[in-house]
Each structure stands twice: as C-alpha cells, then as structure tokens.
Design a protein around this motif. Structure first.
Motif, PDB file in Angstrom:
ATOM      1  N   LEU A 187       1.876  -6.828  -4.252  1.00  0.00           N
ATOM      2  CA  LEU A 187       0.914  -5.802  -3.882  1.00  0.00           C
ATOM      3  C   LEU A 187       1.405  -5.128  -2.604  1.00  0.00           C
ATOM      4  CD1 LEU A 187      -2.728  -5.676  -4.208  1.00  0.00           C
ATOM      5  CD2 LEU A 187      -2.058  -5.803  -1.841  1.00  0.00           C
TER       6      LEU A 187
ATOM      7  N   VAL B 169      -1.718   0.429  -0.384  1.00  0.00           N
ATOM      8  CA  VAL B 169      -1.314   1.407  -1.401  1.00  0.00           C
ATOM      9  C   VAL B 169      -1.834   0.979  -2.771  1.00  0.00           C
ATOM     10  CG1 VAL B 169       0.629   2.511  -2.562  1.00  0.00           C
ATOM     11  CG2 VAL B 169       0.738   2.070  -0.093  1.00  0.00           C
ATOM     12  N   ASP B 170      -1.470  -0.235  -3.195  1.00  0.00           N
ATOM     13  CA  ASP B 170      -1.860  -0.698  -4.526  1.00  0.00           C
ATOM     14  C   ASP B 170      -3.327  -1.094  -4.572  1.00  0.00           C
ATOM     15  OD1 ASP B 170       0.674  -0.333  -5.426  1.00  0.00           O
ATOM     16  OD2 ASP B 170       1.311  -2.405  -5.090  1.00  0.00           O
ATOM     17  N   LYS B 171      -3.965  -0.732  -5.686  1.00  0.00           N
ATOM     18  CA  LYS B 171      -5.367  -1.114  -5.859  1.00  0.00           C
ATOM     19  C   LYS B 171      -5.478  -2.478  -6.544  1.00  0.00           C
ATOM     20  CE  LYS B 171      -7.542   2.762  -4.468  1.00  0.00           C
ATOM     21  NZ  LYS B 171      -6.584   2.913  -3.340  1.00  0.00           N
ATOM     22  N   SER B 172      -4.414  -2.873  -7.210  1.00  0.00           N
ATOM     23  CA  SER B 172      -4.442  -4.186  -7.853  1.00  0.00           C
ATOM     24  C   SER B 172      -3.052  -4.814  -7.787  1.00  0.00           C
ATOM     25  CB  SER B 172      -4.889  -4.052  -9.310  1.00  0.00           C
ATOM     26  OG  SER B 172      -3.942  -3.270 -10.005  1.00  0.00           O
ATOM     27  N   TRP B 173      -3.021  -6.094  -8.090  1.00  0.00           N
ATOM     28  CA  TRP B 173      -1.745  -6.806  -8.049  1.00  0.00           C
ATOM     29  C   TRP B 173      -0.899  -6.425  -9.252  1.00  0.00           C
ATOM     30  CZ3 TRP B 173      -0.367 -10.407  -4.215  1.00  0.00           C
ATOM     31  CH2 TRP B 173      -1.374 -10.658  -3.263  1.00  0.00           C
ATOM     32  N   ARG B 174       0.400  -6.308  -9.028  1.00  0.00           N
ATOM     33  CA  ARG B 174       1.313  -5.992 -10.131  1.00  0.00           C
ATOM     34  C   ARG B 174       2.069  -7.249 -10.513  1.00  0.00           C
ATOM     35  NH1 ARG B 174       5.032  -3.151  -7.770  1.00  0.00           N
ATOM     36  NH2 ARG B 174       4.032  -3.043  -5.735  1.00  0.00           N
TER      37      ARG B 174
ATOM     38  N   PRO C 293      -7.096  -6.805  -2.770  1.00  0.00           N
ATOM     39  CA  PRO C 293      -7.824  -6.792  -4.037  1.00  0.00           C
ATOM     40  C   PRO C 293      -7.876  -8.195  -4.647  1.00  0.00           C
ATOM     41  CG  PRO C 293      -6.213  -5.029  -3.979  1.00  0.00           C
ATOM     42  CD  PRO C 293      -5.988  -5.856  -2.766  1.00  0.00           C
TER      43      PRO C 293
END
Lengths: 321, 163
Positions: A179, A183-188, A131
């Motif tokens: 990320l 799985v993740d749609k965006s960076w945390r 992403p």
C-alpha cells in the motif's frame, strides 16, 4: 587605542544560523517541551520542515523494544548516547502491536476480529489510519520510505508491506500486500507462491524471505519501490549441513556461514545486485562454489552477484559494531 | 600572552581591541579563514581579526595549540575539547561560537554549539527564558495552543522551579 564597547554576548545576539545550529543539538524532547515554547522566533525556526529533517538526521538512532507476550511491560527505547547504552521508557500508549518503524514513524496493528493498521508518530502523537485489510489476518506489517532526493523531504513516499495469511481450500496461503501511504485506497496483493512462513527480513527498501532447504537454498526478495520480486540463489556450500544465519545489516542482507568455531564466511547481497532484476543464475553457483573460501570475488561478479567478503571473527565485530 | 615562539613559521593575529598574539602557522590554519589568507600569501604581516576580541582570541589560540598538539586520535581530541569547554561560562561560549564561525573552525563550532545546547537540556521553558533573557512574546492563549499542538512522549524534563 580604540576600545570597542559592546553589550555582552547572549543567545539573542547570535546570528540566526548559529542559533539554528545550537537548537539542532538539543534532544527532541527538549525541543518539544522547552525550546519551541520559549518565543515565537524559536518556534518558527523549529517548525520549519528543513529543521525537522536536519534534526532527524542529527538524532540518536535506537531500538524500540516491546514485549509482545507481556503487555504490562513498558515499551522501551534503547540507544547509545555519548558512548553509553541508555534505556528509556517510551511513555506513549501504543494501541496495538508494534510491527516496525521507518524514520521515526511506527506501524502498529490492532486486532479485533480484523486487523487495523496505523502509522503513528509518537513524537507528535499523530495517527494515520491505513485502509482495513480484506484477507483474513496479517502476519506482519513493514514500513518503507523510498524515492525522492535526499534533500527534499516532500518528495519522499512511504509504502507499507503486509504479509498476510489466507485460508484457501483448507490450506493456508501466504500472500504479500502493498500500500502506498496516502495514495492507495486499498491494499494491493502481490505474488504469493514463493513466500515462506519464515519471518521476513528487511533491509533499506527491500524485504527478503530466505528459503534454506539444502543445496537449493535461495533468497526471495521484494524491491519495495519497484515491486519487483527477485530470486537469488545462495551459493553452493552455504546451505546444507553448514550452520547459516541471515542478518539484515542496514543497507544489505548478510549471510553468515559458520566454517568452524573461530571462522565465519560472510556473504553480502549488495545494493547494485538487488536493484537489477535477477534471475536464477547457474554460473553464479559455479563462481562461488566450495573450496574458494579465501578467494576474493572476481571483479566481474561485483555488479551482478552477491558480494563475497571473508572475515575473521575480529573483522565481524568491526563490521557490525 | 599565549604566544608560542620558536616554531618554524609563526603568524601574528590582532584582535579587535588591538591585542597581538603570535601563533604557530600549523596551529592557526585550523581556521579555514586564516588558512585561506596563508594560501593567498596575505598572512605576511599582522592578521587583523575584526570580529574577535582579545579575551576570546586568547581562548581560541589556547584551543588551537592544544588540539593541534594531539595526533590524529578522535577520542583524545574529543576529550580535550570537553575539558577545554568544561569551565567556560555561557557568555564565553557565546563569544566563542561567534569567533569559531568567523574563523571558520567547524570542529570548535560544533563542540561549542553542543555545549550550549547541553546547558538547555532538561530545563523548563521559564528557566531558558530567564537564563538567556528572552522575552516571552506569546499570549497565554497562544502558548496554550502551542502546548496542545503536540503532546510529547518522553518523561524526565524538570519542572519550572528547578535550578
């Protein structure tokens, strides 16, 4: 006397498991250009994930070398094979800057006003888009593999860790984003305050940011799997005026302290230490204070503090060979 | 044949074409199969090796004697193995990998597997098929599809009209 006549042995008459062992010994390029095209039986054997995994662990580890300031220079692969250093051209068109790699997968970043990251498998020419990043721009991206048991490749997960720089009230702020691939749609975004501008150092599953300011030197570490940050003080006497150097050595981070021209002190952050959540521990400083250079670490310190190893120059060569 | 006598314990091995070989026990137990027989006390008489012919067994015994005479030095053992395998043709190598598998000698098996793989290195698909007499069971369409699956990134594989 009974003579057993049999047809001459050929590769086709070998049991499948022996053929499997032979194919495992082939370099990857020969498997892809040659072996898998030979016949359907070979193709089936080669395309099995177990074979891929076994071959990966049988393959030659090496370094990808890229010249960031001169894009006309080809990306090269440096490895030791059969006792000799081999440099080969990497005939693969990277779209952007190569940041890091893990298990043969490569993270590259294209910057065109905003950073776009890809995970590339140059062996299969597959690309996976990560992403897009919201913060201004990323400084470096690292890729990690974690979890799962060693025998089951499908249980393994990948995480990408990005260091980015944002401008806040006119000043630059460093932050770290994680990320989970697929799985993740965006960076945390993770914690920001302790990160330094220094290039992060990576060991298996960990990112380290050394802060080397005098006696208060410490290493800030992110455990990629648990996403827990830890602060480890650098023992007294290792910072300050003495010349120090951090070196990621595969599984662990080593701190090399120059004692004199012929002698180094090497401190190794061991894995057990990294796994535990570690607070700033004053007693650790006392244990490793100056004047104890030749003392082995007390057994009690082995689990909860940096492992201290003392080596002569020749030992170092052995260790890092 | 390649007999080494005068050592404290010798074993007698029999190939599947009834050739007899005597070999020092210390060398023969490189084979886990033989070592298990020795440990179980059933190596007293003649040990029949039903899956190995005389020519191959002679070779394997030469290897056993050669490698067990070298002290624990991996470098020297490796160079002995390389030299030992250097003049073997493909058919001999295939027989040896079968024998090494049957006798459970992992060091010989790994070396022979690597040697066979080396034969295939940097060779074209056609060369491999011709050399090993493998029938191409792909249709031209299937073969083209497999080729398209992954475009490999290394250079240096020779073209079809090579040696």
């Amino acid at each position: 006397m009974q003579m057993r006549m049999r047809p001459s042995t050929n590769i086709e008459s070998l049991p499948e498991e022996l053929l499997y062992d032979i194919l495992l010994e082939l370099p990857a390029e020969d498997i892809y250009k040659g072996a898998r095209l030979v016949c359907k039986k070979w193709y089936k054997m080669i395309c099995n994930p177990k074979f891929v995994y076994a071959h990966f662990h049988n393959s030659t580890p090496g370094l990808i070398v890229e010249c960031r300031f001169d894009s006309t220079r080809p990306v090269t692969f440096v490895a030791t094979r059969r006792g000799r250093i081999e440099v080969s051209k990497f005939n693969f068109e990277f779209r952007g800057v190569v940041w890091g790699s893990c298990n043969g997968l490569i993270v590259e970043t294209v910057y065109d006003g905003i950073s776009t990251h890809y995970i590339t498998n140059p062996a299969t020419d597959q690309r996976f888009d990560l992403p897009r990043e919201e913060p201004d721009d990323s400084y470096s991206v690292m890729l990690f593999c974690y979890g799962g048991c060693a025998d089951d490749i499908f249980s393994k997960k990948y995480k990408a860790v990005s260091m980015c720089c944002s401008t806040y009230n006119g000043s630059k702020i460093w932050s770290c984003a994680v990320l989970t691939v697929g799985v993740d749609k965006s960076w945390r975004n993770l914690l920001t305050e302790h990160l330094s501008v220094s290039e992060p150092l990576t060991t298996e599953g960990f990112v380290h940011w050394p802060h080397n300011e005098g006696e208060g030197a410490y290493v800030f570490t992110l455990n990629v799997e648990t996403e827990i940050f830890t602060v480890t003080p650098v023992p007294q006497g290792c910072g300050g005026e003495r010349l120090t150097y951090y070196l990621p050595t595969g599984k662990s981070l080593s701190l090399i302290v120059f004692c004199n021209d012929f002698s180094f002190e090497i401190r190794i952050f061991n894995e057990a230490h990294n796994r535990a959540q570690y607070a700033f521990d004053k007693s650790e400083e006392k244990k490793s204070s100056v004047g104890h250079r030749l003392r082995p670490p007390p057994p009690s310190a082995a689990g909860d503090g940096p492992k201290v190893e003392h080596c002569s120059y020749s030992d170092i060569r052995k260790k890092f060979k | 044949m390649a007999a080494e006598t005068g050592t404290p314990t010798t074993l007698t091995l029999k190939s599947n074409d009834d050739e007899l070989f005597s070999v020092a026990e210390s060398a023969a137990i490189l084979s886990v199969t033989i070592r298990n027989m020795v440990e179980d006390g059933c190596a007293g008489g003649v040990i029949p090796l039903d899956n190995v012919d005389g020519k191959t067994l002679a070779s394997v015994i030469t290897y056993m004697n050669g490698i067990s005479a070298i002290p624990a030095d991996e470098e020297k053992k490796k160079s002995y193995r390389d030299k030992f395998l250097s003049d073997k043709d493909f058919e001999t190598l295939a027989d040896m990998v079968l024998a090494a598998n049957y006798l459970n000698m992992s060091c010989l098996m790994d070396a022979v597997s690597a040697k066979i793989a080396q034969v295939m290195e940097k060779k074209s698909v056609g060369w491999v098929r011709r050399k090993f007499g493998i029938e191409n069971d792909y249709t031209p369409e299937e073969e083209a599809a497999v080729k398209e699956e992954h475009k490999w990134t290394f250079e240096g594989v020779e073209t079809d009209d090579d040696n």
